[in-house]
Write a protein that holds these residues in place. Structure first.
Motif, mmCIF file in Angstrom:
data_model
loop_
_atom_site.group_PDB
_atom_site.id
_atom_site.type_symbol
_atom_site.label_atom_id
_atom_site.label_comp_id
_atom_site.label_asym_id
_atom_site.label_seq_id
_atom_site.Cartn_x
_atom_site.Cartn_y
_atom_site.Cartn_z
ATOM 1 N N LEU A 65 40.080 41.821 -44.605
ATOM 2 C CA LEU A 65 39.074 41.851 -43.547
ATOM 3 C C LEU A 65 37.818 41.071 -43.917
ATOM 4 O O LEU A 65 37.169 40.471 -43.064
ATOM 5 N N THR A 66 37.459 41.115 -45.208
ATOM 6 C CA THR A 66 36.200 40.494 -45.621
ATOM 7 C C THR A 66 36.419 39.144 -46.278
ATOM 8 O O THR A 66 35.538 38.635 -46.951
ATOM 9 N N SER A 67 37.617 38.574 -46.109
ATOM 10 C CA SER A 67 37.902 37.337 -46.835
ATOM 11 C C SER A 67 36.913 36.245 -46.425
ATOM 12 O O SER A 67 36.582 36.095 -45.242
ATOM 13 N N GLY A 68 36.389 35.543 -47.426
ATOM 14 C CA GLY A 68 35.392 34.500 -47.160
ATOM 15 C C GLY A 68 33.968 35.023 -47.024
ATOM 16 O O GLY A 68 33.036 34.252 -46.818
ATOM 17 N N SER A 69 33.804 36.351 -47.155
ATOM 18 C CA SER A 69 32.473 36.938 -46.978
ATOM 19 C C SER A 69 31.552 36.639 -48.165
ATOM 20 O O SER A 69 32.001 36.363 -49.280
ATOM 21 N N ALA A 70 30.245 36.719 -47.913
ATOM 22 C CA ALA A 70 29.256 36.431 -48.959
ATOM 23 C C ALA A 70 29.247 37.506 -50.048
ATOM 24 O O ALA A 70 28.671 37.285 -51.121
ATOM 25 N N ILE A 71 29.885 38.674 -49.787
ATOM 26 C CA ILE A 71 29.855 39.719 -50.822
ATOM 27 C C ILE A 71 30.580 39.261 -52.086
ATOM 28 O O ILE A 71 30.371 39.824 -53.155
ATOM 29 N N TYR A 72 31.435 38.230 -51.967
ATOM 30 C CA TYR A 72 32.193 37.803 -53.155
ATOM 31 C C TYR A 72 31.453 36.791 -54.019
ATOM 32 O O TYR A 72 31.990 36.305 -55.008
ATOM 33 N N GLN A 73 30.198 36.483 -53.655
ATOM 34 C CA GLN A 73 29.382 35.673 -54.563
ATOM 35 C C GLN A 73 29.193 36.388 -55.889
ATOM 36 O O GLN A 73 29.175 35.773 -56.946
ATOM 37 N N LYS A 74 29.050 37.712 -55.796
ATOM 38 C CA LYS A 74 28.899 38.541 -56.999
ATOM 39 C C LYS A 74 30.043 38.323 -57.974
ATOM 40 O O LYS A 74 29.836 38.196 -59.170
ATOM 41 N N SER A 75 31.267 38.349 -57.462
ATOM 42 C CA SER A 75 32.434 38.238 -58.340
ATOM 43 C C SER A 75 32.849 36.785 -58.494
ATOM 44 O O SER A 75 34.037 36.481 -58.560
#
Lengths: 566, 66
Positions: B26-36
């Motif tokens: 659902l969140t693929s490409g989301s900015a939350i993955y900048q962290k990881s």
């Protein structure tokens, strides 16, 4: 602290909720098996060996251990592995090969009960009372640490976290007894591994792999032994104190005599499984530094990475708090989702640490104190009832200790100091008890007292640093009788304290034993002392199942690890 | 005792895997993955957890047959 405050979303909360549902579900599923007191306290000796083995390791893997070892990794680097490869593996193998036959074979239901069978009532009483106090206090410390951390990270209310986690532990221990605690410890083991592994993988990636991380750390962080004898040694402990103090006295004292861990092995199905339990625990223990020490090293390396905004946060006192290494790395690297899993793993290890202490407490209280001194000769169902009552009482006392820890400065340091005094000599008593049939009850009792007094005196006479003229230190750190022995770190002082206490107990037990008459005949000591017990025949077992063979291989592997990271 | 811990371990980790992988899709490409570091760690690790959970199920079922 704001940069490290964590916001949880519905996804993260649902991960935590699933864990709570599963552990309470396990408690209820086990409820039908709790027919007798032995089922409740000893799991009816029915648990498969891979479960007891992982629980044996996991009972020690409380959150304080995880957090403390990461902090130590940030402060000392690879040298922290001494707490694993020197301070745990040899003792676990020794327990498996040499001591388990007496614990399991004697039909004792607890470690203090072994002391009663081998020595006498007063030695058991001393050990049981000290142990019971120690377990509720450390369960309270675990509870306090959980609530304080959740308040710091998630802004949860301290009282609510405290009560909610106590209720969860109470629910599953009350329903499923020791079995619940053991099964939950195994869940927690997998949660810690699978929840923290991504942290290590992402962190190492970020730093350019192992060599990239090492290039940002001081040279001493890369070696476990090389700098031991030099002034560059960050721990301030020389090799003799490390090997004899940590590797022998403290490590064997904990792994081979602490009922919290030994109880897991005693729940195994048969003698062979009981002996294999510590060995199965030792295998993951050897590689655990990857999960708990490396994050500390990643955190420190990250602070000097160009362009990184990460810093090790300050604690409540305003100084850099290494205990926040793990939580701050979780906040730094893990997005919503994984974040919930890692925090659930951390909370699970706090709760299972508490459950482990409570289950050890209710057994020692009911069998070694209540049944022995207060109400002997009651029915089985009466002791089962008392066990459940002790579970509730143990949790209520833990909550009390948590509030004491919160409000009375240094009280936990003080208690830890006292337990250190009581525990330091204890392995001498077991060693002589198991391997020297001439050791007597008076010898054991007065040897233990003398060892404890020696520890107190040593604390009063020693200081953790070399004091300048007129300089004073708080009495809790030592030197309240004058700084006659000075060390280069409190760790070195602590290891030497253990060495002195152990040696005094060892010599005093021998002296008093020789001076007093034996009260137990050879016949009574059968199964309790090495020379009077028939050797276990293991020729019928396949080679890879024999404790001596597998244990030997694990020891060789530990030596190789020491050489690789020399 | 007819209680096999491999079932609850299987249930726990396949559930976690499904939650994480589902959320990861659902969140693929989301900015939350900048962290990881730009990797969709929820999707990847969700897959690892599903695989681990299924292995536990398989062992539990094989153990019951014996």
């Amino acid at each position: 602290m704001d940069s490290n405050a964590i916001n949880l979303t519905l996804i993260d909360y649902s991960i935590l909720a699933v864990y709570i549902l599963v552990v309470i579900g396990i408690g209820f599923a086990l409820r039908r098996n709790m027919k007798t007191a032995d089922d409740f306290f000893l799991s009816g000796k029915s648990i498969p060996v891979w479960v007891t083995g992982l629980a044996f390791l996991s009972a020690n893997l409380g959150a304080q251990e995880v957090i403390g070892m990461a902090a130590s990794g940030a402060k000392y680097g690879i040298m922290t592995s001494h707490f694993y490869w020197v301070g745990a593996i040899p003792a676990m193998i020794f327990l498996a090969i040499f001591m388990m036959p007496f614990y399991y074979g004697s039909k004792a239901r607890s470690v203090p009960e072994y002391l009663k069978l081998r020595f006498d009532e007063k030695t058991r009483g001393l050990n049981a009372i000290a142990f019971a106090l120690m377990t509720v206090a450390s369960s309270g410390a675990s509870l306090h640490a959980l609530a304080a951390l959740m308040h710091l990270l998630l802004k949860w209310d301290y009282n609510v976290s405290l009560i909610a986690s106590s209720v969860v532990v109470l629910a599953y221990v009350l329903k499923g007894g020791l079995s619940s605690a053991i099964y939950t410890e195994v869940l927690q083991f997998f949660l810690i591994v699978l929840g923290f592994a991504p942290l290590v993988i992402i962190g190492l990636n970020d730093l350019g792999g192992w060599t990239g991380m090492m290039s940002k750390l001081p040279e001493t962080y890369a070696h476990s032994w090389k700098y031991m004898g030099t002034t560059a040694n960050p721990m301030g402990v020389e090799w003799f104190a490390m090997v004899f103090g940590l590797g022998f006295v403290l490590s064997f004292g904990y792994w081979c005599t602490d009922f919290l861990v030994v109880q897991r092995a005693m729940a195994a199905r048969n003698m062979g499984d009981a002996r294999r339990t510590p060995i199965i625990g030792a295998i993951p223990k050897m590689i655990f530094p990857i999960i708990v020490i490396v994050p500390g090293m990643i955190a420190l390396a990250l602070t000097s990475k160009t362009g990184s905004t990460y810093h090790i946060p300050n604690g409540i006192t305003g100084e850099t708090d290494f205990n926040l290494v793990i939580p701050s790395l979780i906040a730094h690297y893990l997005p919503t989702g994984m974040l919930g899993l890692a925090l659930t793993a951390l909370m699970a290890s706090f709760m299972s640490g508490m459950a482990g202490n409570v289950t050890a407490f209710n057994t020692v209280w009911t069998y070694d104190i209540y049944q022995s001194y207060i109400a002997p000769g009651k029915s089985d169902s009466h002791y089962m009832w008392m066990g459940k009552f002790a579970t509730v009482a143990g949790i209520v006392i833990s909550i009390g200790f948590a509030y004491v820890a919160k409000n009375v400065n240094n009280i936990m340091d003080f208690l830890q100091l006292v337990f250190g005094f009581v525990n330091a000599p204890v392995f001498a008593t077991f060693l002589l008890g198991m391997f020297w049939k001439r050791a007597t009850g008076h010898g054991a009792f007065f040897g233990l007292l003398a060892g404890t007094l020696a520890a107190v005196a040593f604390h009063g006479l020693s200081s953790p640093s070399i004091l300048a003229a007129g300089e004073t230190i708080p009495w809790i750190k030592g030197a309240w009788l004058g700084a006659h022995f000075s060390f280069t770190s409190s760790m070195a002082q602590n290891f030497w304290l253990a060495i002195v206490a152990w040696t005094v107990c060892f010599l005093f037990t021998i002296l008093v034993s020789v001076a007093t008459a034996r009260t137990k005949t050879d016949e009574e000591l059968k199964g309790l002392v090495y020379s009077l017990t028939a050797k276990i025949r293991e020729e019928n077992e396949p080679v890879w199942m024999r404790p001596a063979v597998v244990g030997g291989l694990v020891l060789v592997a530990a030596v190789i690890l020491n050489i690789i990271f020399w | 005792m007819n209680f096999d811990l491999r079932f609850p371990i299987g249930i726990l980790f396949t559930t976690y895997g499904l939650i994480l992988a589902g959320y990861g899709i659902l969140t693929s490409g989301s900015a939350i993955y900048q962290k990881s570091l730009g990797t969709n760690i929820n999707l990847i690790w969700g897959g690892v957890l599903i695989a681990f959970g299924l292995v536990m199920w398989i062992f539990a079922i094989l153990g019951r047959r014996k």
